[in-house]
Design a protein around this motif. Structure first.
Motif, PDB file in Angstrom:
ATOM      1  N   ARG A 172       0.815  -1.206   0.000  1.00 55.37           N
ATOM      2  CA  ARG A 172       0.000   0.000   0.000  1.00 55.37           C
ATOM      3  C   ARG A 172       0.851   1.258   0.000  1.00 55.37           C
ATOM      4  O   ARG A 172       0.540   2.230  -0.681  1.00 55.37           O
ATOM      5  N   THR A 173       1.905   1.218   0.785  1.00 53.44           N
ATOM      6  CA  THR A 173       2.786   2.384   0.808  1.00 53.44           C
ATOM      7  C   THR A 173       3.379   2.639  -0.561  1.00 53.44           C
ATOM      8  O   THR A 173       3.444   3.769  -1.025  1.00 53.44           O
ATOM      9  N   TYR A 208      10.169  10.355  10.375  1.00 52.96           N
ATOM     10  CA  TYR A 208       9.051  11.102   9.812  1.00 52.96           C
ATOM     11  C   TYR A 208       7.979  11.282  10.884  1.00 52.96           C
ATOM     12  O   TYR A 208       8.045  10.704  11.967  1.00 52.96           O
ATOM     13  N   GLU A 209       6.947  12.046  10.518  1.00 54.35           N
ATOM     14  CA  GLU A 209       5.880  12.289  11.484  1.00 54.35           C
ATOM     15  C   GLU A 209       4.950  11.089  11.611  1.00 54.35           C
ATOM     16  O   GLU A 209       4.280  10.921  12.628  1.00 54.35           O
ATOM     17  N   ASP A 210       4.903  10.247  10.572  1.00 53.22           N
ATOM     18  CA  ASP A 210       4.134   9.012  10.660  1.00 53.22           C
ATOM     19  C   ASP A 210       4.787   7.977   9.757  1.00 53.22           C
ATOM     20  O   ASP A 210       5.795   8.241   9.103  1.00 53.22           O
ATOM     21  N   ILE A 211       4.188   6.788   9.704  1.00 57.89           N
ATOM     22  CA  ILE A 211       4.812   5.688   8.971  1.00 57.89           C
ATOM     23  C   ILE A 211       4.756   5.886   7.466  1.00 57.89           C
ATOM     24  O   ILE A 211       5.451   5.213   6.716  1.00 57.89           O
ATOM     25  N   ARG A 212       3.920   6.822   6.985  1.00 53.42           N
ATOM     26  CA  ARG A 212       3.801   7.044   5.542  1.00 53.42           C
ATOM     27  C   ARG A 212       4.842   8.023   5.010  1.00 53.42           C
ATOM     28  O   ARG A 212       4.926   8.251   3.814  1.00 53.42           O
ATOM     29  N   HIS A 254       7.986   0.290   4.977  1.00 55.57           N
ATOM     30  CA  HIS A 254       8.798   0.848   3.895  1.00 55.57           C
ATOM     31  C   HIS A 254       8.812   2.363   4.060  1.00 55.57           C
ATOM     32  O   HIS A 254       7.806   3.026   3.810  1.00 55.57           O
ATOM     33  N   HIS A 255       9.933   2.906   4.464  1.00 59.23           N
ATOM     34  CA  HIS A 255       9.960   4.352   4.664  1.00 59.23           C
ATOM     35  C   HIS A 255      10.135   5.076   3.341  1.00 59.23           C
ATOM     36  O   HIS A 255      10.684   4.540   2.378  1.00 59.23           O
ATOM     37  N   HIS A 294      12.772  15.353   4.336  1.00 54.53           N
ATOM     38  CA  HIS A 294      13.500  14.091   4.165  1.00 54.53           C
ATOM     39  C   HIS A 294      13.543  13.255   5.446  1.00 54.53           C
ATOM     40  O   HIS A 294      14.179  12.198   5.459  1.00 54.53           O
ATOM     41  N   GLY A 295      12.893  13.718   6.501  1.00 57.13           N
ATOM     42  CA  GLY A 295      12.849  12.930   7.733  1.00 57.13           C
ATOM     43  C   GLY A 295      14.188  12.770   8.412  1.00 57.13           C
ATOM     44  O   GLY A 295      14.450  11.733   9.044  1.00 57.13           O
TER      45      GLY A 295
END
Length: 738
Positions: free
Chosen positions: A2-3, A94-98, A222-223, A494-495
């Motif tokens: 999905r990512t 990142y701010e979330d997993i997506r 998957h980042h 870019h996290g």
């Protein structure tokens, strides 16, 4: 899965209605069919990114690197190649997993504190009046320019191909709403710009279709990873391109010498300029120049070549140097084909950039002692070292030199004197103003200014000049941007983890208190300012924290930057199969000659400048200290070591072709016929160790009268992809970056 669909949809939003449907799924709930996936993979270019390349074998594949950087490492053919993900030395945050950027939600907390707006940091920590700067007593401004020049050799981050919000369709240059790819920089209420503008436009970097090999399994998802659009290697790719179509577009294919294309509409007192954009790319690339309102003077080449006068000057200088090299090589080896002359000059140019960077540039940045400690002597190629550019290096560490940029661009006449026809310019008047080179004296005044002007000294309270924080692109119309804020926003996009995490990676002390931070920065006032803004040192953006450290002895960067820079440059050296010191790349005689190269000599050979400093990266106080180009301290590169032998020790004389070309590679001779001739017989012969003869019999070149005079028009097959990259760079307006 999905990512990945989200990433594919984001990359494809501008190319098909199917992709737009994907963009509105958050998260996607309906799996796409295999056919739909193939459409997405083709439309986004992901199919080529995800495909493992087939590596050629043979002597020529060992002699010349590929344009894309693929197959440099035969076990990991994508390491360091163009259009591959940046590597990660720490997992992203990142701010979330997506992969939502840090600071996307202004109320989101990190270590119990929200992140301050990047513009607020720029105003409180970076902002420096143009007049309130100190000058570097040791280094010239050419050193600053070289940093950006070499950055353009190994990093280019493409931004989203869409300029509109995916969900709403809002124009990212006008909206202040955060909706990918729009990540606008908010203007705080305390900002002088309040009431004039509410935000500055900012586009997210495009995501890669594949995940980085780094930290596989270290995170449960998957980042999101960003792409490097060019080769990581120091191979002069900003001169030659990082794809075969781009390399072909930059060549003059009608020349028998393998030269790069020149400008046929203007010259610099008889010396060449870069060609203008236009019909060379089948008429479509000109839209990039139209967008920045420079349809005539926009030059073909690296998409950032036109950013400012210094870049145009260096691009022009090395275009001339390539053509000078092929002319000299042709005199030594008249039997070499245009392709061989081109590849040999390209190989020498790559070595020149490696030598000037590692032996001349880095010791001045890191300091002689830190360089010897962090960069031990070369011990050979290590195929287990990944030379890919790290995300933190591209998005933060190698942007350190932004705080060493002078607010004025000096242009000097003959004798290094002020000349009324090309006076000094405020920096913002030199941006995307390459027309000034053509109309106001050529590249010589710009280079003289870089040689004689000192760099700006980075100090607390004197970080980034207002030319960059308040007037960036002001001369091009519209609201000016802020380079410091752009750098900080890019790191969050870019996290990149915070400052303390990177100190830990480098084995440096991690500050826990105000006094800890004050001790590291050597400045209690700056430490208090940081903690007032961020709440905790763990949240300090790595770029601004790193540039705030006092420099190591003899260098211009602090311990954290020294660590990150040395780590990257060591990987670029040791993980490059074509590194100039590797035994199989050049002969020992050639290496000895290459070791004599100097940027001053290159300036002498390719401009009308007759006096130069012995060390162009060191500050020259007075024009009287310049040396004549004939001085022994400005030696010529002797190319006689590149003369190919006429005989083989075992098989005797090298069989040459009438009306053709040949190249000796190990014990194999490769043949090629000139225009209008056809090769009859084998394309190569080998020295037979048993008979001591060339086997099989050499070919001949047979005349083809019908083919003579045929003009081949070269068109770039992937021009749409190229233009998207050019547009992305121009429209992002990120100077001195990627």
């Amino acid at each position: 899965m999905r990512t990945r669909l989200v990433w594919l949809g984001e990359a494809a939003c501008v190319v098909s209605s199917l992709c737009k449907t994907v963009c509105h799924l958050s998260p996607p709930t309906d799996p796409l069919s295999e056919a739909d996936m193939q459409v997405l993979l083709q439309a986004t270019g992901c199919s080529s990114e995800m495909q493992r390349p087939l590596c050629k074998t043979g002597c020529l594949s060992e002699r010349y690197r590929s344009f894309t950087g693929e197959c440099n490492n035969r076990s990991h053919p994508k390491w360091g190649a163009a259009n591959t993900p940046y590597s990660r030395w720490l997992p992203p945050e990142y701010e979330d997993i997506r992969g939502v950027p840090r600071g996307w939600d202004p109320e989101h907390t990190y270590y119990n504190y929200t992140l301050p707006p990047v513009r607020l940091i720029s105003q409180n920590v970076l902002y420096t009046h143009n007049e309130n700067i100190s000058l570097d007593s040791s280094l010239s401004h050419l050193l600053v320019e070289w940093g950006q020049w070499i950055d353009h050799d190994f990093a280019l981050t493409p931004q989203s191909p869409s300029t509109a919000a995916f969900r709403t369709g809002a124009d990212c240059t006008r909206t202040c709403s955060r909706d990918t790819p729009c990540f606008p920089i908010q203007i705080p209420l305390s900002d002088p710009r309040t009431g004039i503008q509410s935000c500055m436009p900012f586009f997210r970097s495009a995501p890669s279709c594949v995940r980085s090999e780094a930290f596989t399994g270290a995170t449960p998802h998957h980042h999101r990873e960003q792409l490097n659009a060019i080769t990581s290697f120091v191979d002069a790719s900003m001169v030659y391109g990082s794809s075969s179509p781009m390399a072909a577009a930059l060549r003059n294919h009608s020349s028998p010498l393998g030269v790069l294309a020149l400008n046929d509409q203007a010259s610099d007192q008889g010396l060449a300029y870069m060609p203008y954009l236009g019909t060379r790319l089948c008429g479509v690339a000109i839209i990039v120049c139209l967008w920045v309102k420079l349809p005539v003077f926009c030059c073909l080449g690296d998409s950032r070549a036109n950013e400012h006068l210094g870049m145009i000057a260096l691009h022009t200088l090395f275009l001339r140097e390539h053509n000078r090299l092929v002319s000299e090589l042709h005199l030594l080896n008249p039997h070499w084909s245009p392709d061989t002359l081109y590849q040999e000059a390209r190989k020498i140019m790559g070595a020149i950039h490696q030598i000037l960077t590692w032996e001349h540039y880095l010791p001045r940045v890191l300091g002689e002692t830190p360089t010897s400690l962090l960069m031990p002597p070369y011990k050979g190629y290590d195929p287990e070292i990944d030379p890919s550019i790290a995300n933190v290096f591209s998005a933060a560490a190698f942007r350190f030199a932004h705080v060493t940029v002078q607010p004025m661009v000096a242009r000097l006449g003959p004798g290094y004197s002020l000349a009324p026809q090309h006076p000094p310019l405020p920096l913002h008047h030199s941006l995307f103003a390459s027309w000034r080179v053509v109309q106001e004296g050529g590249i010589d005044p710009v280079l003289r200014g870089l040689l004689l002007s000192p760099a700006k000294l980075q100090m607390p309270g004197q970080m980034m000049v207002e030319e960059l924080t308040e007037r960036l692109f002001q001369a091009q119309g519209g609201m000016p941007l802020d380079l410091g804020a752009l750098n900080l926003q890019r790191g969050r996009d870019h996290g990149l983890p915070g400052y303390s995490s990177w100190r830990g990676l480098c084995g440096l002390s991690v500050p826990n208190t105000t006094s800890d931070l004050a001790g590291i920065l050597g400045n209690p006032g700056l430490a208090e300012k940081f903690l007032l803004l961020y709440g905790t040192s763990q949240n300090i953006d790595v770029w601004v924290g790193a540039i705030s450290e006092p420099p190591l002895p003899g260098g211009r960067v602090g311990p954290l930057l020294a660590c990150l820079l040395a780590k990257q440059f060591r990987a670029l050296r040791d993980g490059d199969r074509f590194w100039w010191e590797r035994e199989a790349v050049f002969t020992s005689t050639q290496r000895a000659q290459l070791h004599t190269v100097s940027l001053s000599r290159i300036i002498c050979d390719n401009t009308h400048i007759t006096r130069v400093p012995s060390d162009p990266f060191s500050r020259t106080v007075s024009p009287e200290d310049m040396l004549a180009c004939s001085h022994p301290l400005i030696p010529h590169l002797n190319l006689s070591a590149w003369k190919e032998p006429d005989t083989d020790p075992s098989c005797g004389p090298i069989p040459r072709l009438q009306s053709g070309f040949s190249l000796l590679c190990d014990s194999v001779i490769y043949y090629q016929c000139g225009p209008g001739y056809q090769l009859i017989g084998p394309s190569s012969v080998t020295c037979d160790p048993n008979s001591y003869q060339w086997s099989p019999a050499p070919p001949i070149c047979h005349g083809r009268e019908w083919a003579r005079g045929v003009c081949v028009c070269v068109c770039v097959r992937e021009r749409e992809i190229l233009i998207k990259a050019l547009q992305s760079t121009c429209m992002s307006l990120v100077l001195y970056s990627d």
